[in-house]
Design an enzyme around this catalytic site. Structure first.
Site, mmCIF file in Angstrom:
data_model
loop_
_atom_site.group_PDB
_atom_site.id
_atom_site.type_symbol
_atom_site.label_atom_id
_atom_site.label_comp_id
_atom_site.label_asym_id
_atom_site.label_seq_id
_atom_site.Cartn_x
_atom_site.Cartn_y
_atom_site.Cartn_z
ATOM 1 C CG ASP A 105 68.751 30.515 -1.112
ATOM 2 O OD1 ASP A 105 67.396 30.463 -1.464
ATOM 3 O OD2 ASP A 105 69.298 29.797 -0.643
ATOM 4 C CG ASP A 206 63.638 28.150 0.137
ATOM 5 O OD1 ASP A 206 64.578 27.154 0.155
ATOM 6 O OD2 ASP A 206 62.808 28.138 0.807
ATOM 7 C CD GLU A 248 64.541 23.566 -2.051
ATOM 8 O OE1 GLU A 248 64.967 22.924 -1.148
ATOM 9 O OE2 GLU A 248 63.932 24.630 -1.573
ATOM 10 C CG HIS A 322 71.306 24.599 2.790
ATOM 11 N ND1 HIS A 322 70.916 24.445 1.571
ATOM 12 C CD2 HIS A 322 69.999 25.093 3.568
ATOM 13 C CE1 HIS A 322 69.826 25.169 1.242
ATOM 14 N NE2 HIS A 322 69.298 25.367 2.661
ATOM 15 C CG ASP A 323 67.814 21.753 3.206
ATOM 16 O OD1 ASP A 323 68.094 22.670 4.168
ATOM 17 O OD2 ASP A 323 67.331 22.164 2.373
HETATM 18 O O1 TEU Z 1 64.086 23.408 1.756
HETATM 19 C C1 TEU Z 1 62.863 22.822 1.599
HETATM 20 C C2 TEU Z 1 62.639 21.484 2.191
HETATM 21 O O2 TEU Z 1 61.615 21.104 2.165
HETATM 22 C C3 TEU Z 1 63.663 20.600 2.759
HETATM 23 O O3 TEU Z 1 64.912 20.627 2.216
HETATM 24 C C4 TEU Z 1 63.726 20.825 4.428
HETATM 25 O O4 TEU Z 1 64.779 21.636 4.445
HETATM 26 C C5 TEU Z 1 63.902 19.264 4.934
HETATM 27 O O5 TEU Z 1 64.707 18.510 4.410
HETATM 28 C C6 TEU Z 1 62.692 18.797 5.381
HETATM 29 O O6 TEU Z 1 62.858 17.588 5.816
HETATM 30 C C7 TEU Z 1 64.293 24.745 1.700
HETATM 31 C C8 TEU Z 1 65.485 25.201 2.167
HETATM 32 O O7 TEU Z 1 66.600 24.858 1.501
HETATM 33 C C9 TEU Z 1 65.730 24.732 3.673
HETATM 34 O O8 TEU Z 1 67.001 25.171 4.118
HETATM 35 C C10 TEU Z 1 64.970 25.552 4.196
HETATM 36 O O9 TEU Z 1 64.543 25.442 5.764
HETATM 37 C C11 TEU Z 1 63.356 25.332 3.954
HETATM 38 O O10 TEU Z 1 63.212 25.454 2.421
HETATM 39 C C12 TEU Z 1 62.434 26.569 4.193
HETATM 40 O O11 TEU Z 1 62.741 27.908 3.765
#
Ligand code: TEU
Ligand code: CA
Length: 552
Positions: A105, A206, A248, A322-323
């Site tokens: 990642d 990311d 992403e 994971h989000d």
């Molecule tokens: O996530 C990007 C992001 O904008 C969203 O997924 C965020 O986690 C959230 O849902 C906003 O409401 C990526 C990663 O997957 C996430 O875990 C990180 O926290 C983020 O980037 C920052 O690196």
């Protein structure tokens, strides 16, 4: 027997299934309560048994863990909570013995404020690293504009020593990197090439659509130079090896996705887009303001992506990461029909065109969690709670939002068995285990004949067996039906037919009886007595083999 058309003209990742590991919640080898690299190594047998081709590893590089590793302070070292660089090398080597590649990642939009670059950058405006980040002059208390950070508060942080603000789209401990600076870009390429030499099988990038920001114009994603940057990045790194790359991109449309995943390999293999995830956030609604899930919209979104990227790009297929909340708790039914609905969602997704991703525990039908507020760990959830309390929201209302959408829903420890802490650790887990582990755990599903695990295992096997999973053309059926999701995929040799009842009521089957020659590949009920109805969450996948009908 494997259909030999799969391998000929296609890169390996078009018939691959990728498994995402969130390392701190997967398996703990040294009983400090945090999952680690040796823990992952100890589960490679399990993953090979499932049948996956690659592991996307959420960040394990050195980090103060403000955002669980998405704040990297050294891109070329491993955080001690996860192990050492030797452990990482061992993981790459051992995974290879299990025919599994490791996908790293890469967090390239920002670093940690504890990264040496930022430590230097904030020393003076003349420092050679100063321009690695995004700075604006200003006066204390009056930031350059009112842009907000994703985890709450202003996107600008004041540094009194420099009399400047730095820009951060996420937490204050995640300063944005300045991609306009060619020296920074070169450092990033060197770092990536160093990982490629170590035998990494690919990269997940990311928030890659946010690197070309222009904060003065309030531009965060899809900036004017975005694809120029990505093409240079790809040329300087990824194109030199046989890798899978997935960006992403919350701001991706189908048109943009065709650029990102152009078959000429000038950018990436594919992107994660989120249109099918954010359906309830349309029309200016915020993530945390809950709204009903629009089923017809879901179908429309999938149909559009499946159709428009056909032969022009490549989809990634995912329900979870994971989000995101657990899919069985969101579109499925995590009560009475947990098993049926988890399998239905799997069958539906895995029949489509693209590379499927399975998020740890999804293959067991793991569910959302409801914690007390003090048990949440995620920075976004905790900040949201405080922010909404201050705005006057009722506590119960905020908790309802967290139950539905908190990122910690996905981050509860992996449920391996019914022993204490679900077999994740013998220590005190960094985040509480979901109490339903006594019922939902891997050990049980490995022995049960019709478990959710076995359903995923079979879907992975089928993808490798029939070329139609890779290149079949998608056609949506029963478009207007408010409870059925049905489609076909077709190439010259096969037709795949998938039909799913999305709800908990028995309904009339809108499709005619499939031809007798069609074979039922997989379903989520043991016996099909009648074709005229679909039971709650019933899913069936049929295959017609045109080669056979020619011969007979
Ligand atoms: O996530 C990007 C992001 O904008 C969203 O997924 C965020 O986690 C959230 O849902 C906003 O409401 C990526 C990663 O997957 C996430 O875990 C990180 O926290 C983020 O980037 C920052 O690196
Ligand atoms: Ca550990």
């Amino acid at each position: 027997m494997t259909d030999n058309k799969i391998s000929k003209s296609n890169p390996w990742w078009k018939s691959a299934v990728i498994y995402q590991i969130y390392p701190r919640s997967f398996a703990d080898s040294n009983q400090d309560g945090i999952g680690d690299l040796q823990g992952i190594i100890s589960k490679l047998d399990y993953l090979e048994h499932l049948g996956i081709d690659a592991i996307w590893l959420s960040p394990v590089c050195k980090s103060p863990q403000d955002d669980n590793g998405y704040d990297i302070s050294d891109y070329q070292d491993i955080d001690p909570i996860f192990g050492t660089l030797q452990d990482m090398e061992a993981l790459i080597a051992k995974a290879k013995e299990h025919h599994i590649r490791i996908i790293l990642d890469l967090v390239l939009n920002h670093s940690s404020d504890e990264h040496i670059w930022f430590q230097e950058a904030k020393k003076s405006r003349e420092n050679p690293y100063h321009d690695y980040y995004v700075w604006r002059d200003g006066t204390k208390g009056t930031p350059p504009n009112d842009m907000r950070a994703a985890f709450g508060g202003s996107a600008w942080e004041w540094v009194p020593e420099l009399q400047q603000y730095y820009f951060h789209q996420f937490s204050v401990k995640q300063p944005d990197l300045n991609w306009e600076n060619p020296k920074l870009r070169q450092e990033i390429y060197n770092m990536i090439n160093w990982w490629i030499k170590k035998g990494i099988g690919g990269f997940r990038l990311d928030v890659i659509d946010q690197i070309a920001k222009e904060p003065d114009k309030r531009i965060t994603n899809n900036g004017p130079r975005l694809h120029e940057f990505i093409r240079e990045l790809s040329r300087e790194t990824f194109q030199k090896a046989d890798l899978v790359t997935v960006g992403e991109a919350w701001g991706a449309t189908t048109e943009l996705a065709k650029l990102y995943s152009n078959p000429d390999n000038s950018e990436l293999s594919m992107v994660f887009q989120f249109e099918h995830i954010c359906l309830d956030q349309m029309a200016g609604k915020e993530k945390w303001d809950l709204a009903p899930l629009p089923f017809l919209k879901l179908k429309e979104v999938f149909e559009r992506w499946q159709t428009e990227l056909y032969e022009k790009g490549w989809n990634s297929l995912f329900w979870n990461n994971h989000d995101l909340p657990r899919i069985v708790s969101r579109w499925g039914n995590d009560g009475k029909y947990r098993v049926e609905s988890a399998k239905m969602l799997a069958i539906l997704l895995h029949g489509m065109q693209g590379t499927p991703y399975i998020y740890q525990g999804e293959e067991l039908g793991m569910t959302n969690i409801q914690y007390e507020i003090k048990e949440y760990r995620d920075i976004e959830s905790l900040n949201l709670y405080q922010e909404r309390l201050q705005k006057g929201y009722q506590k119960e209302e905020i908790m309802r939002s967290l139950y539905a959408k908190s990122r910690d829903n996905a981050r509860t420890p992996m449920q391996w068995n019914d022993k204490e802490n679900a077999g994740f650790t013998e220590g005190k887990p960094w985040i509480k285990v979901n109490p339903n582990y006594k019922e939902i755990h891997a050990k049980r599903q490995l022995t049960e004949e019709n478990s959710i695990f076995k359903c995923y295992q079979k879907l992975i096997r089928l993808r490798k067996e029939y070329s139609v999973f890779v290149d079949g053309k998608f056609r949506m059926l029963c478009k207007e039906d408010a409870s059925v999701f049905a489609y076909t995929r077709e190439n010259e040799d096969f037709q795949l037919l998938v039909i799913c009842n999305f709800y908990d009521k028995t309904i009339r089957n809108p499709l005619e009886e499939p031809e007798p020659s069609a074979k039922l590949l997989i379903s989520n009920y043991l016996k099909i007595d009648t074709n005229t109805v679909l039971r709650p969450y019933e899913a069936r996948m049929y295959l017609k083999d045109f080669r056979k009908s020619l011969n007979s």
